[in-house]
Structure formats: structure tokens, C-alpha cells
Design a protein around this motif. Sequence first.
Motif, short mmCIF file in Angstrom:
data_model
loop_
_atom_site.label_atom_id
_atom_site.label_comp_id
_atom_site.label_asym_id
_atom_site.label_seq_id
_atom_site.Cartn_x
_atom_site.Cartn_y
_atom_site.Cartn_z
N MET A 1 0.83 -1.20 0.00
CA MET A 1 0.00 0.00 0.00
C MET A 1 0.87 1.26 0.00
N ARG A 2 1.91 1.26 0.81
CA ARG A 2 2.79 2.44 0.89
C ARG A 2 3.47 2.71 -0.44
N VAL A 3 4.03 1.66 -1.03
CA VAL A 3 4.71 1.83 -2.32
C VAL A 3 3.69 2.25 -3.39
N GLY A 4 2.44 1.76 -3.27
CA GLY A 4 1.41 2.14 -4.23
C GLY A 4 1.09 3.61 -4.22
N LEU A 5 1.39 4.30 -3.13
CA LEU A 5 1.12 5.74 -3.04
C LEU A 5 2.14 6.58 -3.80
N TYR A 6 3.21 5.97 -4.29
CA TYR A 6 4.27 6.74 -4.94
C TYR A 6 3.85 7.37 -6.26
N HIS A 7 2.91 6.74 -6.96
CA HIS A 7 2.59 7.20 -8.32
C HIS A 7 1.08 7.19 -8.51
N PRO A 8 0.53 8.17 -9.24
CA PRO A 8 -0.93 8.23 -9.43
C PRO A 8 -1.53 6.97 -10.05
N THR A 9 -0.81 6.30 -10.94
CA THR A 9 -1.39 5.14 -11.62
C THR A 9 -1.53 3.94 -10.70
N THR A 10 -0.71 3.84 -9.67
CA THR A 10 -0.90 2.78 -8.67
C THR A 10 -1.78 3.27 -7.52
N ARG A 11 -1.68 4.53 -7.20
CA ARG A 11 -2.51 5.11 -6.13
C ARG A 11 -3.99 4.94 -6.44
N GLN A 12 -4.37 5.09 -7.71
CA GLN A 12 -5.78 5.03 -8.05
C GLN A 12 -6.36 3.63 -7.89
N MET A 13 -5.50 2.62 -7.75
CA MET A 13 -5.97 1.24 -7.56
C MET A 13 -6.20 0.88 -6.10
N LEU A 14 -5.67 1.67 -5.16
CA LEU A 14 -5.62 1.23 -3.77
C LEU A 14 -6.98 0.99 -3.14
N PRO A 15 -7.99 1.86 -3.32
CA PRO A 15 -9.28 1.55 -2.69
C PRO A 15 -9.83 0.19 -3.11
N TYR A 16 -9.73 -0.12 -4.42
CA TYR A 16 -10.24 -1.41 -4.91
C TYR A 16 -9.43 -2.57 -4.32
N VAL A 17 -8.11 -2.41 -4.25
CA VAL A 17 -7.26 -3.48 -3.70
C VAL A 17 -7.58 -3.71 -2.23
N ILE A 18 -7.76 -2.64 -1.48
CA ILE A 18 -8.12 -2.77 -0.06
C ILE A 18 -9.45 -3.51 0.09
N ASP A 19 -10.42 -3.09 -0.70
CA ASP A 19 -11.75 -3.70 -0.64
C ASP A 19 -11.70 -5.19 -0.95
N GLN A 20 -10.97 -5.55 -2.00
CA GLN A 20 -10.91 -6.96 -2.40
C GLN A 20 -10.10 -7.80 -1.42
N THR A 21 -9.04 -7.22 -0.85
CA THR A 21 -8.27 -7.95 0.16
C THR A 21 -9.14 -8.23 1.38
N ALA A 22 -9.98 -7.27 1.74
CA ALA A 22 -10.90 -7.48 2.86
C ALA A 22 -11.87 -8.62 2.58
N LYS A 23 -12.15 -8.87 1.30
CA LYS A 23 -13.06 -9.94 0.90
C LYS A 23 -12.31 -11.23 0.59
N ALA A 24 -11.03 -11.28 0.96
CA ALA A 24 -10.18 -12.47 0.76
C ALA A 24 -9.92 -12.78 -0.70
N ASN A 25 -10.04 -11.78 -1.57
CA ASN A 25 -9.64 -11.91 -2.97
C ASN A 25 -8.28 -11.23 -3.09
N TYR A 26 -7.23 -12.03 -3.16
CA TYR A 26 -5.88 -11.48 -3.12
C TYR A 26 -5.28 -11.22 -4.51
N THR A 27 -6.04 -11.52 -5.55
CA THR A 27 -5.53 -11.33 -6.91
C THR A 27 -5.17 -9.88 -7.20
N PRO A 28 -6.03 -8.89 -6.86
CA PRO A 28 -5.63 -7.50 -7.11
C PRO A 28 -4.39 -7.08 -6.34
#
Length: 495
Positions: free
Chosen positions: A307-334
Motif C-alpha cells: 500500500m505504501r509503495v502504491g502511493l508513490y505514483h498516481p497510476t498505482t494510487r488510483q488502484m488502492l481503494p479497490y485493492v483494499i476492498d478486495q483484500t478485505a473480501k479475501a480476494n488477493y488477486t488485485p
Amino acid sequence: MLLTKLAVASSLLMSLLLPAVAQTAPEADSTAATSSTPTSKLTGCYLKGISEQVQCGSLSVPQDYAAPDAKQLTINYAVLPAVSESKRPDPLLILAGGPGQAAVELAPMINRIFAEVRKRRDILLIDQRGTGQSEPLSCSLSHEQELVKTDDDVKLDEMARECLAQFEQYDLTQFHSLHAIKDFEQVRQHLGYQQVNLYGGSYGSRAGLIYLREFPQSVRTAVLDAVAPPQVIVGPFGRHGADAFNKLLEQCRASSACADTFPNLGDTYVQVLKQLEQQPQLISIKDPLTNEPLEIMVTAGRFSSVMRVGLYHPTTRQMLPYVIDQTAKANYTPLVGLLGTTTAQAEIYMGLMLSVLCSEDLARATPELLAADGDNDFIGSRTGDAFVQMCSVWPQAERPSEWFAPVASDIPTLLLSGRLDPVTPPTWGALAAQTLTNSRHVIAEHGSHIIVSHTCANQLVAKFLETADPAGLDTSCIETKKAVPFILNSNGKGL
């Protein structure tokens, strides 16, 4: 394997990312001139990612400048020649970040970002001692067995000790920022450039400030991007990462699409961390870079580091809410996909990073500073703790206090910051500006770390090099840039 390296120690990477008497720089030369670079000292070469032939060379320098006749080191460099035959005499010298990135390995990216600069100026790339082909201190952290360990079972001090054993031929206390700048100055003299223009990103901004302090007569202008002045401590990034993450949460709440899709995102993130702390998840995946089968333990430390490294650049930063949401649902693919995305960075030479930071920064980190840095719900004290562990076994030397004094200069300087930067906040740029009397600090409201990579700041650099007038720059292209929207699902909804 890059995936392994990032999963085990991503909290250490990308810190960066990359460190007198003030002297007035000469007026900008309004006429074209031919470079005095002696081509006999350069040979034609090809660099990965650049189709055309460029020029390369090397130079021997003392390992210790106090003992110039003792052990020597080889410093590798490359020149991307100016396109125009009637070119400016002063090149753009690239100071890489990290500490631990090799400038020559960044050549394709530099060639793309500074294409406008290269029309009229050479671009000079020098591998800092300990990186690239300049006596590389490359520590392999590729231990697949580490991937299936919990955070508590990964012993970074043991990894550092194993790395250290590879470099008994060197005095690693001589691999520091001041000697690096002396090396760069030796290359400048060797190639016959009367002056250089500096561009330093992240740790490279500190290197640029040290160059201004030590050799002001050699510098025409300086651009410092993602500023890390000598007086601040690099390494513990918990507080800065948390501040940047809180800005992401605020932006999500302000967007109806993001807020509706990911309600209570901050609470969800904290919940994921707590669950992974209590019960890490062992998963089987395909390595995103090699497609080989791989097992990995998803832990709170690995999750928060990605998550921290994802904040370095806008193109990875924009993915973080979806990745957090899916990780919470035990979908680790994102999460695994983002892990693969964040590995697409230049190698960090860990031995050089530790040689610089352990003596120059972590040695100044008081228990109070480390405690305050770790007081957050985003990544806690993980970055500071990791460096403390590794530095506990790494050779260190006491550095003079004047190394960490504010750098005073009236050489024309452009300071660049991203408001969303999780590592080098704009307050650091403002701090450096206090003693740079001929400087301008430009902040990209929607920019993150090293803004020449994702804003029009590279265009500003090209204009600044022509005029050497920071006050006269038109920065409207930075000011009108809009925020990157968040990705809402696997199909890219929200873009």
C-alpha cells in the motif's frame, strides 16, 4: 526474483527513494555553443532500452579521498549526446535516487522524460559508487523461503549480515554521499564540462544540495524534485505515508463514486491489517513477472508495504481503494497484481543504501523520533524498524554535524514537490527553500513522488534550463492538472 525482493523488504525500497559559501551562477547563455567534451574519453555503446548508439566511459577514483594513492574504485558513466550539433556547453547531470539507484540503468526513462532537454544539451548519467557498474553493492534478497514466513519470522538483520559478507574487499564507510559528489565532480572535470545543470530526484535532491555546497562553481542551475534536504532524516516514513494515505481517504470520501463503492474505506483498511496480524494467509499464486507457481504468506507487513509503495505514483494510487476492498473480501488477486506493478522499478543496490543511510540518517534518528514516526494506523513503525534492524549489523562511521546543516546558495534552483508524496512531503521542499535565495518551490497538488514522471514538470525543467530564471517560469500546466480518478472494479470502472 523481484517479487521476492519486494515482498520481503519493500518497506526499504524507493526511499527512496534517491544528498559553503553561496556563489552567484553566471547569466544564462543566450547563444548556442559547442560542448568541450573530449570525445576521445568516450566510446560508442548501446544501453538497454535506447535503440541509438550513445557514449560510455569510466574513471578511477580513490575509495577514500583522504588516501588518494590507496585503493581505487571504478566509476561508470554514460552520455546521451545532444541531438543538435549547435548545442549548449553545459549538460544535465542526473543524480539518481534511492540511495541505491544506478543512473545509467535509468537511461531509457531519463531519455523519455527529458527528450526536450536533450535537443540542446547532453545528458550525463553517472553510476554512484556502489551502484550499476561502479563497484556495485548488490545484495540479493531473493530467498523464496522468506515468502512463506510471518512478519516476525523475517530477520532483516540476518539478511543484512549475509549481504555484508559479500563485500569484505571494501571499506563500506567510504561509500557515503560526500564521496559520491566528489566522484561526480571528478567525472565532470574528466569530461571537460565547465559547468553542469543538476537534476536530482528524491535522494538525488540531497545529492544535488551537497553538490551546491561543495562545488558551487561547477553548477549553473539545479532542479531538486521530491526534496530531501540534509537536515531531515530519511528512512522512517510511517508518518509521511500515513499523511499521504489520509489524503487518499479524504479524496475518496469527496468522490460520490468512490465513497458509494468503498464506504468506510479507512475502517476497512484497519480491519484488514488487524485480521492479517492475527491470521496471515498463505496463498498460491503465479508470479506476476515470470508466471511461475509461487507460495506467499500475505501478512500485515507485506500488505501495508505494498500500500505504501502504491502511493508513490498516481497510476498505482488510483488502484488502492479497490485493492483494499478486495483484500478485505479475501480476494488477493488485485493485491498480487499491484505487487507485480510496483516491482517495475530500477534495482536498488541495498549495500549502498545501507552504507549511506545507516551512518547519515538512522544514526540521527532518536528513540523519540522513531516513536513519533510509528504512531499511525497506516504502516506503524515498520519502515523505521526495518532500517534499525539492518543498520544494527552494518558498518557505520560518525559523520560531521556540518554535513547536515541547511545548504545556502544563490544558484538558480527549481524545487518540485507533490502534495500527495508519501516519502518527501512539500514541507521538506519549503525547508530547503529557506536558504536557497534564488529558488522557486512548485507544488503539484495532484502529484506524488518525483513529479517529472507524471506531470508537466519535465517541460518546466526544459524551460528553466534555457532561462535559469525560476521566478519567470509559467507553472500554469501544473496548477491546472486534475486528480486521477479511482478504479472502482476489475473492469476499470471509474476511469
